[in-house]
Design a protein around this motif. Structure first.
Motif, PDB file in Angstrom:
ATOM      1  N   GLY A  54       0.785  -1.224   0.000  1.00  0.00           N
ATOM      2  CA  GLY A  54       0.000   0.000   0.000  1.00  0.00           C
ATOM      3  C   GLY A  54       0.819   1.277   0.000  1.00  0.00           C
ATOM      4  O   GLY A  54       0.251   2.374   0.072  1.00  0.00           O
ATOM      5  N   LYS A  55       2.139   1.140  -0.060  1.00  0.00           N
ATOM      6  CA  LYS A  55       3.000   2.330  -0.030  1.00  0.00           C
ATOM      7  C   LYS A  55       3.832   2.421  -1.300  1.00  0.00           C
ATOM      8  O   LYS A  55       4.019   1.438  -2.017  1.00  0.00           O
ATOM      9  CB  LYS A  55       3.914   2.289   1.198  1.00  0.00           C
ATOM     10  CG  LYS A  55       3.159   2.396   2.510  1.00  0.00           C
ATOM     11  CD  LYS A  55       4.117   2.587   3.667  1.00  0.00           C
ATOM     12  CE  LYS A  55       3.376   2.793   4.967  1.00  0.00           C
ATOM     13  NZ  LYS A  55       4.303   3.014   6.114  1.00  0.00           N
ATOM     14  N   GLU A  56       4.341   3.607  -1.563  1.00  0.00           N
ATOM     15  CA  GLU A  56       5.194   3.811  -2.726  1.00  0.00           C
ATOM     16  C   GLU A  56       6.583   3.221  -2.480  1.00  0.00           C
ATOM     17  O   GLU A  56       7.015   3.062  -1.342  1.00  0.00           O
ATOM     18  CB  GLU A  56       5.312   5.312  -3.029  1.00  0.00           C
ATOM     19  CG  GLU A  56       4.026   5.931  -3.534  1.00  0.00           C
ATOM     20  CD  GLU A  56       4.228   7.348  -4.019  1.00  0.00           C
ATOM     21  OE1 GLU A  56       3.250   7.945  -4.513  1.00  0.00           O
ATOM     22  OE2 GLU A  56       5.357   7.860  -3.921  1.00  0.00           O
ATOM     23  N   ARG A  57       7.256   2.925  -3.574  1.00  0.00           N
ATOM     24  CA  ARG A  57       8.625   2.434  -3.468  1.00  0.00           C
ATOM     25  C   ARG A  57       9.506   3.561  -2.936  1.00  0.00           C
ATOM     26  O   ARG A  57       9.458   4.690  -3.433  1.00  0.00           O
ATOM     27  CB  ARG A  57       9.105   1.946  -4.827  1.00  0.00           C
ATOM     28  CG  ARG A  57      10.368   1.126  -4.782  1.00  0.00           C
ATOM     29  CD  ARG A  57      10.558   0.313  -6.027  1.00  0.00           C
ATOM     30  NE  ARG A  57       9.545  -0.743  -6.162  1.00  0.00           N
ATOM     31  CZ  ARG A  57       9.642  -1.737  -7.025  1.00  0.00           C
ATOM     32  NH1 ARG A  57      10.678  -1.837  -7.832  1.00  0.00           N
ATOM     33  NH2 ARG A  57       8.683  -2.644  -7.088  1.00  0.00           N
ATOM     34  N   GLU A  58      10.318   3.232  -1.972  1.00  0.00           N
ATOM     35  CA  GLU A  58      11.115   4.225  -1.247  1.00  0.00           C
ATOM     36  C   GLU A  58      12.599   3.930  -1.407  1.00  0.00           C
ATOM     37  O   GLU A  58      13.026   2.786  -1.253  1.00  0.00           O
ATOM     38  CB  GLU A  58      10.727   4.174   0.236  1.00  0.00           C
ATOM     39  CG  GLU A  58      11.572   5.000   1.162  1.00  0.00           C
ATOM     40  CD  GLU A  58      11.327   4.688   2.624  1.00  0.00           C
ATOM     41  OE1 GLU A  58      11.743   5.483   3.483  1.00  0.00           O
ATOM     42  OE2 GLU A  58      10.718   3.640   2.927  1.00  0.00           O
ATOM     43  N   GLY A  59      13.380   4.966  -1.689  1.00  0.00           N
ATOM     44  CA  GLY A  59      14.816   4.800  -1.771  1.00  0.00           C
ATOM     45  C   GLY A  59      15.438   4.567  -0.404  1.00  0.00           C
ATOM     46  O   GLY A  59      15.169   5.332   0.526  1.00  0.00           O
ATOM     47  N   VAL A  60      16.227   3.531  -0.289  1.00  0.00           N
ATOM     48  CA  VAL A  60      16.879   3.179   0.978  1.00  0.00           C
ATOM     49  C   VAL A  60      18.345   3.592   0.969  1.00  0.00           C
ATOM     50  O   VAL A  60      18.840   4.195   1.921  1.00  0.00           O
ATOM     51  CB  VAL A  60      16.759   1.668   1.241  1.00  0.00           C
ATOM     52  CG1 VAL A  60      17.507   1.276   2.505  1.00  0.00           C
ATOM     53  CG2 VAL A  60      15.285   1.266   1.346  1.00  0.00           C
TER      54      VAL A  60
END
Length: 129
Positions: A42-48
């Motif tokens: 349910g969340k956007e892809r996030e840069g780690v």
């Protein structure tokens, strides 16, 4: 074109650590900048995190800063890009992906998913409280 494969995911307790590894086939991993991303349901892809081809530039997302370390290594005669996550929290639960940057000159724009042209299938990390 090549392929990226993530490994090292799993179930870990809150406060624990985990090392994810990204390996490549069909191209030389050491010639490319590599990014790590994560996506929770349910969340956007996030840069780690991201690391330039020569490790000169290393970046971390705010959500993992101080708890993550990215590095290049060798395992079983294959170059890898490893992501060590420590002090894990339930909100770190996600599928983690490594990706190959299309052009290393964009390294400072590492959070933009459109700068990457090859993605792994992901490794699930679940942190239990």
């Amino acid at each position: 074109q090549g392929q990226l494969v993530e490994s090292g995911g799993g179930l870990v307790q809150e406060g624990g650590s985990l090392r994810l590894s990204c390996a490549a086939s069909g191209f030389t991993l050491g010639e490319y900048a590599i990014g790590w991303f994560r996506q929770a349901p349910g969340k956007e892809r996030e840069g780690v995190s991201a690391i330039s081809y020569n490790s000169e530039y290393i970046f971390y997302g705010d959500s993992v800063k101080g708890r993550a370390t990215v590095s290049r290594g060798i395992a079983e005669n294959r170059y890898t890009v490893d992501l060590l996550l420590s002090d894990l929290k339930p909100e770190d639960t996600a599928t983690y992906y490594c990706a190959r940057m299309r052009d290393g000159r964009w390294i400072k724009h590492w959070k933009l998913t459109n700068k990457y042209n090859l993605w792994g299938r992901g490794a699930q990390v679940t942190v239990s409280s």
